[in-house]
Design a protein around this motif. Structure first.
Motif, short mmCIF file in Angstrom:
data_model
loop_
_atom_site.label_atom_id
_atom_site.label_comp_id
_atom_site.label_asym_id
_atom_site.label_seq_id
_atom_site.Cartn_x
_atom_site.Cartn_y
_atom_site.Cartn_z
N LYS A 134 0.87 -1.06 0.07
CA LYS A 134 -0.21 -0.34 0.30
C LYS A 134 0.37 1.17 0.16
N ASN A 135 1.75 1.87 1.30
CA ASN A 135 3.10 2.56 0.91
C ASN A 135 3.69 2.96 -0.38
N ALA A 136 3.47 1.72 -1.00
CA ALA A 136 4.52 2.14 -2.32
C ALA A 136 3.79 2.67 -3.27
N MET B 106 -8.45 10.05 3.38
CA MET B 106 -6.94 9.96 3.34
C MET B 106 -6.00 10.19 2.76
N ARG B 107 -5.17 10.45 4.31
CA ARG B 107 -3.61 11.10 4.44
C ARG B 107 -2.92 11.66 3.36
N SER B 108 -3.01 9.88 2.44
CA SER B 108 -1.90 10.12 1.94
C SER B 108 -2.35 11.38 0.86
N ARG C 183 -2.33 13.27 16.45
CA ARG C 183 -2.02 14.61 15.38
C ARG C 183 -1.90 14.67 14.00
N ARG C 184 -0.94 14.55 13.37
CA ARG C 184 -0.58 13.97 11.57
C ARG C 184 -0.13 15.58 11.26
N PRO C 185 0.74 16.43 11.66
CA PRO C 185 0.60 17.63 10.99
C PRO C 185 1.71 17.37 9.69
N ILE C 186 0.93 18.26 8.26
CA ILE C 186 1.79 18.18 7.42
C ILE C 186 3.00 19.89 7.36
N ASP C 187 3.20 19.93 8.47
CA ASP C 187 4.20 20.99 8.90
C ASP C 187 6.00 21.18 7.29
N LEU C 188 6.43 19.47 8.00
CA LEU C 188 6.94 19.90 6.85
C LEU C 188 7.31 19.15 5.84
N HIS C 189 6.95 19.31 5.52
CA HIS C 189 5.85 19.35 3.80
C HIS C 189 6.11 20.62 3.15
N PRO D 293 13.24 12.56 9.08
CA PRO D 293 12.88 12.49 8.06
C PRO D 293 11.54 11.44 8.08
N SER D 294 10.62 12.78 8.05
CA SER D 294 8.96 12.37 7.06
C SER D 294 8.75 11.55 6.26
N VAL D 295 7.81 10.11 5.97
CA VAL D 295 8.24 9.62 4.70
C VAL D 295 7.24 10.64 3.51
N GLY D 296 6.33 11.10 4.44
CA GLY D 296 5.34 11.22 3.03
C GLY D 296 6.59 12.86 2.48
N ALA D 297 6.95 13.66 3.61
CA ALA D 297 7.61 14.82 3.62
C ALA D 297 9.04 14.68 2.37
N THR E 251 6.16 1.14 13.26
CA THR E 251 5.13 1.28 14.13
C THR E 251 3.64 0.97 13.46
N ASP E 252 3.68 0.36 12.30
CA ASP E 252 2.60 0.49 11.90
C ASP E 252 2.53 -1.86 12.05
N LEU E 253 3.41 -2.20 12.63
CA LEU E 253 3.29 -3.07 13.58
C LEU E 253 3.36 -3.58 14.56
N ASN F 148 7.26 5.56 19.39
CA ASN F 148 8.14 6.82 19.73
C ASN F 148 7.93 7.38 18.03
N ILE F 149 6.65 6.88 17.38
CA ILE F 149 6.57 7.78 16.20
C ILE F 149 4.96 8.85 16.34
N PHE F 150 3.95 7.81 16.42
CA PHE F 150 2.95 8.28 16.49
C PHE F 150 2.56 8.50 17.83
C1 UD1 Z 1 3.82 7.06 6.42
C2 UD1 Z 1 2.64 5.65 6.44
C3 UD1 Z 1 2.73 5.20 7.86
C4 UD1 Z 1 3.02 4.80 7.98
C5 UD1 Z 1 4.49 6.28 8.70
C6 UD1 Z 1 5.95 6.08 9.42
C7 UD1 Z 1 1.92 5.92 4.09
C8 UD1 Z 1 0.56 6.09 2.83
N1 UD1 Z 1 1.69 6.52 5.40
O1 UD1 Z 1 2.78 7.58 7.12
O2 UD1 Z 1 1.67 4.34 7.04
O3 UD1 Z 1 3.23 4.73 9.30
O4 UD1 Z 1 4.80 6.81 7.72
O5 UD1 Z 1 6.56 5.07 8.92
O6 UD1 Z 1 3.38 5.80 3.68
N2 UD1 Z 1 5.60 14.65 11.36
C9 UD1 Z 1 4.82 15.59 11.46
N3 UD1 Z 1 4.84 16.74 10.58
C10 UD1 Z 1 4.72 16.67 8.60
C11 UD1 Z 1 4.65 15.52 8.48
C12 UD1 Z 1 4.76 14.39 9.84
O7 UD1 Z 1 5.22 16.44 12.94
O8 UD1 Z 1 4.48 17.17 8.17
C13 UD1 Z 1 5.30 13.44 11.96
C14 UD1 Z 1 3.81 12.81 11.87
O9 UD1 Z 1 2.86 13.69 13.30
C15 UD1 Z 1 4.37 11.41 12.97
C16 UD1 Z 1 5.82 10.86 12.32
O10 UD1 Z 1 6.19 13.13 11.81
O11 UD1 Z 1 4.80 11.34 14.08
C17 UD1 Z 1 6.04 10.30 11.03
O12 UD1 Z 1 5.29 10.62 10.66
P1 UD1 Z 1 5.46 10.70 8.51
O13 UD1 Z 1 6.76 9.69 8.99
O14 UD1 Z 1 5.21 11.56 7.47
O15 UD1 Z 1 4.44 9.70 7.82
P2 UD1 Z 1 3.45 9.33 6.84
O16 UD1 Z 1 4.28 9.53 5.66
O17 UD1 Z 1 2.55 10.01 7.63
#
Ligand code: UD1
Length: 416
Positions: free
Chosen positions: A22-24, A91-93, A120-126, A161-165, A304-306, A326-328
């Motif tokens: 899914k995440n890929a 959907m956050r993605s 909270r899952r903000p998007i500030d880093l993006h 190192p945010s995955v989404g950012a 964290t997903d597991l 430590n992640i969420f």
């Molecule tokens: C992705 C995965 C998710 C996985 C997560 C961590 C996808 C679709 N989802 O989510 O399954 O659990 O990686 O491996 O790939 N954060 C901020 N600001 C931001 C972005 C993130 O504070 O702008 C924080 C988040 O709130 C969280 C942490 O950083 O606490 C990790 O988030 P991130 O690595 O960005 O995870 P996602 O990309 O949302």
């Protein structure tokens, strides 16, 4: 309706094939927006998060069609840059479409993305990273608009190192002017998969899979095809099921090279795991040893997903385990359901202390998010008697058919 019924207690036996990740798949589907032609994505999981992404692409004007597990996306005629309302907030993605739309059109307007309720899952880093590339962002109440005349390469360090950012920077940088050097990039395997797809389409990326990505902007990308790797989180969930219920199973295609932390933990609990390029074989008795200390971390730490699926397995292990998340910050939401099933778990802040009990009892439980929901299935498989899990739709966001897969392994489980 929208439920899963499990008569637990069966020893798991047999083999099942692990679906595409899914995440890929999600960021790769977003990346197809960058290509003015048809991209062919094979081994794409047929899950609701992917269907949401398909809807979003179609709303933007893409043509999307399926053949088995292959999805074809043609983004030649995209006509819109606005994504409002429910499809984004579900959907956050959907946030991945931001970098891709900026790369393709220089403009995007979207509602703030939603997703699983695990913090909270903000998007500030993006947004900070994209601003550094010249993007102008204006925020309204529920929406924001991003505009750029031409994206500029940058030398930038992510504070975390945010995955989404990391994915959004990649999507914006491949067609930007000049070179982007991204430091402290996330190293999750799904980012490497996104890089592989983008390179297949003509992008110039060095350092895929490392914490330093160097992306030299190219003028355009071309049509490409790519096969999505297997899902390490689904494989890890099924491994947790064997640790919880006992089992002798083979997970075909499980990407063992990406699962070292999980495999290490399964071995620490006393199971025997054989990992090879074909998949993972695991043999576990009932009531494995506890895991004294498990902490979640960025890749290649424990994912964290597991965490929740493993918590369900540790609930019936011999001895005391501590989990540190430590992640969420909101990922212990299954604890009350597990306790109703007889688990002995205490939480404080980001830690959970689990004293393994001899067995769980079936109960009615409510999935509240994707991985927590899957963890309830793991618990139900280990429990005596009937477990009914409500809100199956959360689980369907990420698992093609968890009931079918578990039936293949001998479980008494059905959806209804
Ligand atoms: C992705 C995965 C998710 C996985 C997560 C961590 C996808 C679709 N989802 O989510 O399954 O659990 O990686 O491996 O790939 N954060 C901020 N600001 C931001 C972005 C993130 O504070 O702008 C924080 C988040 O709130 C969280 C942490 O950083 O606490 C990790 O988030 P991130 O690595 O960005 O995870 P996602 O990309 O949302």
């Amino acid at each position: 309706m929208d439920s899963i019924y499990i008569y637990g207690g069966n020893f798991l036996r047999g083999e099942t094939r692990i679906q595409g990740s899914k995440n890929a798949a999600l960021p790769i589907l977003a990346a197809t927006l960058l290509v003015e032609g048809t991209c062919v994505i094979q081994n794409c999981p047929r899950i609701t998060d992917v269907y949401h992404m398909q809807n979003l692409l179609q709303e933007l004007g893409c043509r999307v069609s399926w053949k088995g597990s292959t999805v074809m996306v043609n983004a030649a005629g995209i006509s819109d840059y606005r994504m409002a309302g429910e499809s984004v907030t579900r959907m956050r993605s959907s946030i991945m479409l931001l970098g891709a739309l900026l790369g393709r059109l220089g403009e995007a307007a979207m509602a703030y993305p939603g997703g699983c309720v695990i913090g909270r899952r903000p998007i500030d880093l993006h947004l900070s990273a994209l601003k550094e590339m010249g993007v102008d962002i204006t925020e309204q109440e529920q929406m924001f608009t991003a505009r750029v005349k031409s994206l500029k390469g940058m030398d930038y360090r992510l504070p975390f190192p945010s995955v989404g950012a990391t994915e959004n920077v990649l999507l914006a940088a491949v067609l930007a002017e000049g070179t982007t050097v991204l430091h402290n990039a996330a190293r999750e395997p799904e980012i490497e998969a996104l890089c592989e797809f983008l390179m297949e389409a003509g992008a110039d990326i060095r350092g895929a899979g490392s914490a330093r990505l160097v992306i030299r902007g190219v003028r355009r990308l071309h049509e490409a095809s790519y096969s999505v790797p297997a899902d390490r989180i689904v494989a890890g969930t099924y491994l947790a099921a064997a640790l919880a219920a006992g089992g002798s199973i083979f997970l075909e295609k499980a990407p063992s090279g990406q699962m070292k932390a999980v495999i290490g933990m399964a071995r620490e609990m006393g199971s025997s795991v054989i990992a090879n390029p074909e998949g993972i074989g695991v043999h576990a008795v009932r009531r494995m040893d506890a895991c004294p200390y498990l902490k979640t971390d960025v890749y290649d730490g424990f994912p964290t997903d597991l965490q929740s699926p493993m918590m369900a397995a540790l609930a019936v292990a011999r001895g005391r385990s501590i989990i540190e998340e430590n992640i969420f910050e909101n990922r212990f939401r299954i604890v009350n359901d597990l306790k109703r099933m007889g688990a002995d778990i205490r939480t404080a802040d980001n830690r959970a202390c689990i004293r393994g009990v001899e067995g769980l009892k079936g109960a009615e439980a409510w999935a509240q998010e994707l991985r927590g929901g899957a963890a309830l299935v793991v618990a139900g498989l280990a429990a005596e008697g009937l477990t009914v899990i409500r809100n199956r739709h959360y689980i369907e966001r990420g698992y093609e058919d968890i009931c079918k897969d578990m039936r293949r392994l001998g479980a008494d489980i059905r959806s209804g």
